[in-house]
Write a protein that holds these residues in place. Structure first.
Motif, PDB file in Angstrom:
ATOM      1  N   TYR A   1     -11.248   9.571 -16.086  1.00  0.00           N
ATOM      2  CA  TYR A   1     -10.888   8.678 -14.989  1.00  0.00           C
ATOM      3  C   TYR A   1     -12.102   8.342 -14.138  1.00  0.00           C
ATOM      4  CZ  TYR A   1      -6.072  10.104 -15.959  1.00  0.00           C
ATOM      5  OH  TYR A   1      -4.863  10.349 -16.567  1.00  0.00           O
ATOM      6  N   ALA A   2     -12.075   7.163 -13.548  1.00  0.00           N
ATOM      7  CA  ALA A   2     -13.039   6.830 -12.512  1.00  0.00           C
ATOM      8  C   ALA A   2     -12.743   7.696 -11.298  1.00  0.00           C
ATOM      9  CB  ALA A   2     -12.928   5.355 -12.144  1.00  0.00           C
ATOM     10  N   ASP A   3     -13.784   8.063 -10.566  1.00  0.00           N
ATOM     11  CA  ASP A   3     -13.594   8.925  -9.400  1.00  0.00           C
ATOM     12  C   ASP A   3     -12.638   8.292  -8.383  1.00  0.00           C
ATOM     13  OD1 ASP A   3     -17.025  10.186  -9.298  1.00  0.00           O
ATOM     14  OD2 ASP A   3     -15.260  10.845 -10.429  1.00  0.00           O
ATOM     15  N   SER A   4     -12.662   6.978  -8.293  1.00  0.00           N
ATOM     16  CA  SER A   4     -11.869   6.282  -7.283  1.00  0.00           C
ATOM     17  C   SER A   4     -10.359   6.366  -7.535  1.00  0.00           C
ATOM     18  CB  SER A   4     -12.284   4.816  -7.208  1.00  0.00           C
ATOM     19  OG  SER A   4     -12.093   4.189  -8.459  1.00  0.00           O
ATOM     20  N   VAL A   5      -9.953   6.728  -8.754  1.00  0.00           N
ATOM     21  CA  VAL A   5      -8.519   6.765  -9.069  1.00  0.00           C
ATOM     22  C   VAL A   5      -8.017   8.155  -9.424  1.00  0.00           C
ATOM     23  CG1 VAL A   5      -8.666   4.384  -9.882  1.00  0.00           C
ATOM     24  CG2 VAL A   5      -8.702   6.259 -11.539  1.00  0.00           C
ATOM     25  N   LYS A   6      -8.914   9.125  -9.488  1.00  0.00           N
ATOM     26  CA  LYS A   6      -8.502  10.488  -9.844  1.00  0.00           C
ATOM     27  C   LYS A   6      -7.458  11.008  -8.861  1.00  0.00           C
ATOM     28  CE  LYS A   6     -12.638  12.087 -12.291  1.00  0.00           C
ATOM     29  NZ  LYS A   6     -13.834  12.961 -12.247  1.00  0.00           N
ATOM     30  N   GLY A   7      -6.402  11.614  -9.414  1.00  0.00           N
ATOM     31  CA  GLY A   7      -5.340  12.139  -8.579  1.00  0.00           C
ATOM     32  C   GLY A   7      -4.280  11.120  -8.219  1.00  0.00           C
ATOM     33  N   ARG A   8      -4.549   9.837  -8.485  1.00  0.00           N
ATOM     34  CA  ARG A   8      -3.569   8.790  -8.167  1.00  0.00           C
ATOM     35  C   ARG A   8      -3.064   8.080  -9.428  1.00  0.00           C
ATOM     36  NH1 ARG A   8      -5.094   4.409  -5.407  1.00  0.00           N
ATOM     37  NH2 ARG A   8      -7.271   4.455  -6.122  1.00  0.00           N
ATOM     38  N   PHE A   9      -3.926   7.890 -10.414  1.00  0.00           N
ATOM     39  CA  PHE A   9      -3.564   7.168 -11.639  1.00  0.00           C
ATOM     40  C   PHE A   9      -3.462   8.156 -12.799  1.00  0.00           C
ATOM     41  CE2 PHE A   9      -5.577   2.758 -10.559  1.00  0.00           C
ATOM     42  CZ  PHE A   9      -4.887   2.762  -9.357  1.00  0.00           C
ATOM     43  N   THR A  10      -2.570   7.859 -13.731  1.00  0.00           N
ATOM     44  CA  THR A  10      -2.419   8.664 -14.931  1.00  0.00           C
ATOM     45  C   THR A  10      -2.349   7.754 -16.146  1.00  0.00           C
ATOM     46  OG1 THR A  10      -1.181  10.371 -13.730  1.00  0.00           O
ATOM     47  CG2 THR A  10      -1.037  10.397 -16.127  1.00  0.00           C
ATOM     48  N   ILE A  11      -3.242   8.007 -17.113  1.00  0.00           N
ATOM     49  CA  ILE A  11      -3.218   7.255 -18.360  1.00  0.00           C
ATOM     50  C   ILE A  11      -2.517   8.090 -19.423  1.00  0.00           C
ATOM     51  CG2 ILE A  11      -5.486   8.101 -19.131  1.00  0.00           C
ATOM     52  CD1 ILE A  11      -5.961   5.306 -20.350  1.00  0.00           C
TER      53      ILE A  11
ATOM     54  N   PRO B   1       0.835  -1.212   0.000  1.00  0.00           N
ATOM     55  CA  PRO B   1       0.000   0.000   0.000  1.00  0.00           C
ATOM     56  C   PRO B   1       0.869   1.261   0.000  1.00  0.00           C
ATOM     57  CG  PRO B   1      -0.869  -1.600   1.547  1.00  0.00           C
ATOM     58  CD  PRO B   1       0.455  -2.155   1.070  1.00  0.00           C
ATOM     59  N   GLY B   2       0.451   2.224  -0.818  1.00  0.00           N
ATOM     60  CA  GLY B   2       1.225   3.443  -0.976  1.00  0.00           C
ATOM     61  C   GLY B   2       2.252   3.379  -2.079  1.00  0.00           C
ATOM     62  N   GLY B   3       2.457   2.196  -2.631  1.00  0.00           N
ATOM     63  CA  GLY B   3       3.446   2.016  -3.678  1.00  0.00           C
ATOM     64  C   GLY B   3       2.927   2.366  -5.060  1.00  0.00           C
ATOM     65  N   SER B   4       3.773   2.121  -6.059  1.00  0.00           N
ATOM     66  CA  SER B   4       3.454   2.475  -7.438  1.00  0.00           C
ATOM     67  C   SER B   4       3.718   1.306  -8.377  1.00  0.00           C
ATOM     68  CB  SER B   4       4.301   3.673  -7.897  1.00  0.00           C
ATOM     69  OG  SER B   4       4.034   4.815  -7.123  1.00  0.00           O
ATOM     70  N   LEU B   5       2.972   1.288  -9.463  1.00  0.00           N
ATOM     71  CA  LEU B   5       3.184   0.355 -10.562  1.00  0.00           C
ATOM     72  C   LEU B   5       2.853   1.072 -11.862  1.00  0.00           C
ATOM     73  CD1 LEU B   5       1.586  -3.073  -9.514  1.00  0.00           C
ATOM     74  CD2 LEU B   5       4.011  -2.623  -9.907  1.00  0.00           C
ATOM     75  N   LYS B   6       3.498   0.629 -12.942  1.00  0.00           N
ATOM     76  CA  LYS B   6       3.153   1.171 -14.256  1.00  0.00           C
ATOM     77  C   LYS B   6       2.809   0.013 -15.177  1.00  0.00           C
ATOM     78  CE  LYS B   6       4.615   4.370 -17.878  1.00  0.00           C
ATOM     79  NZ  LYS B   6       5.648   5.345 -18.316  1.00  0.00           N
ATOM     80  N   LEU B   7       1.596   0.050 -15.707  1.00  0.00           N
ATOM     81  CA  LEU B   7       1.139  -0.962 -16.651  1.00  0.00           C
ATOM     82  C   LEU B   7       1.340  -0.465 -18.086  1.00  0.00           C
ATOM     83  CD1 LEU B   7      -2.257  -2.017 -15.024  1.00  0.00           C
ATOM     84  CD2 LEU B   7       0.047  -2.861 -14.532  1.00  0.00           C
TER      85      LEU B   7
ATOM     86  N   ASN C   1      -0.146   5.360  -8.768  1.00  0.00           N
ATOM     87  CA  ASN C   1       0.557   5.804  -7.561  1.00  0.00           C
ATOM     88  C   ASN C   1      -0.376   5.717  -6.364  1.00  0.00           C
ATOM     89  OD1 ASN C   1       2.817   6.494  -9.164  1.00  0.00           O
ATOM     90  ND2 ASN C   1       1.994   8.542  -9.528  1.00  0.00           N
ATOM     91  N   MET C   2       0.209   5.767  -5.181  1.00  0.00           N
ATOM     92  CA  MET C   2      -0.567   5.738  -3.918  1.00  0.00           C
ATOM     93  C   MET C   2      -1.572   4.578  -3.951  1.00  0.00           C
ATOM     94  SD  MET C   2      -1.147   9.787  -3.203  1.00  0.00           S
ATOM     95  CE  MET C   2      -1.777  10.145  -4.836  1.00  0.00           C
ATOM     96  N   LEU C   3      -1.109   3.411  -4.306  1.00  0.00           N
ATOM     97  CA  LEU C   3      -1.994   2.260  -4.444  1.00  0.00           C
ATOM     98  C   LEU C   3      -2.588   1.843  -3.113  1.00  0.00           C
ATOM     99  CD1 LEU C   3       0.067   0.367  -7.111  1.00  0.00           C
ATOM    100  CD2 LEU C   3      -2.377   0.878  -7.311  1.00  0.00           C
ATOM    101  N   LYS C   4      -3.834   1.379  -3.185  1.00  0.00           N
ATOM    102  CA  LYS C   4      -4.589   0.949  -2.017  1.00  0.00           C
ATOM    103  C   LYS C   4      -4.976  -0.521  -2.178  1.00  0.00           C
ATOM    104  CE  LYS C   4      -6.783   5.515  -1.784  1.00  0.00           C
ATOM    105  NZ  LYS C   4      -8.087   6.245  -1.774  1.00  0.00           N
ATOM    106  N   PRO C   5      -5.230  -1.213  -1.080  1.00  0.00           N
ATOM    107  CA  PRO C   5      -5.664  -2.614  -1.196  1.00  0.00           C
ATOM    108  C   PRO C   5      -6.893  -2.771  -2.090  1.00  0.00           C
ATOM    109  CG  PRO C   5      -5.045  -2.133   1.064  1.00  0.00           C
ATOM    110  CD  PRO C   5      -4.996  -0.835   0.323  1.00  0.00           C
ATOM    111  N   GLU C   6      -7.766  -1.794  -2.086  1.00  0.00           N
ATOM    112  CA  GLU C   6      -8.968  -1.890  -2.923  1.00  0.00           C
ATOM    113  C   GLU C   6      -8.686  -1.731  -4.408  1.00  0.00           C
ATOM    114  OE1 GLU C   6      -8.515   0.058  -0.213  1.00  0.00           O
ATOM    115  OE2 GLU C   6      -9.509   2.015  -0.471  1.00  0.00           O
TER     116      GLU C   6
END
Length: 121
Positions: free
Chosen positions: A59-69, A14-20, A83-88
């Motif tokens: 973006y979906a509201d749940s990822v705004k400010g954390r994910f970038t496409i 949690p809190g980490g980052s990944l790039k797909l 970024n700022m990944l959450k368990p959900e």
């Protein structure tokens, strides 16, 4: 034949980052909108983010400010910086793209095979 191949999933705290990444290949004439969806166990597939050929994003509201496409049209590739990944956020992530293939000259929606993202300590 058109294929989408995703990469970049994995296990992150949690809190980490990944790039797909998702690269389209095959008999492609034009790639229009590209997007990322996700499906968690027991839930329906949901839109995460989309991007038009000209770079307009949603973006979906749940990822705004954390994910970038983003996308690289020269490489037929779409990316999702998370970024700022959450368990959900744990889910299988799928890319899709609206593509006009040279074999049919019709527009169709293509999907990748999915990549697992797990957010856990």
């Amino acid at each position: 034949q058109v294929q989408l191949v995703e990469s970049g999933g994995g296990l992150v705290q949690p809190g980490g980052s990944l790039k797909l990444s998702c690269r389209a290949s095959g008999s492609i004439s034009v790639i229009y909108t590209m997007g990322w969806y996700r499906q968690a166990p027991g839930k329906q597939r949901e839109l995460v983010a989309g991007i038009t050929r000209r770079g307009v994003t949603d973006y979906a509201d749940s990822v705004k400010g954390r994910f970038t496409i983003s996308r690289d049209n020269a490489k037929n590739t779409v990316y999702l910086q998370m970024n700022m990944l959450k368990p959900e956020d744990t889910a299988v992530y799928y890319c899709n793209a609206n593509i006009r293939a040279t074999t049919t000259w019709n527009d169709a929606l293509y999907w990748g095979q999915g990549t697992q993202v797990t957010v856990s300590s």
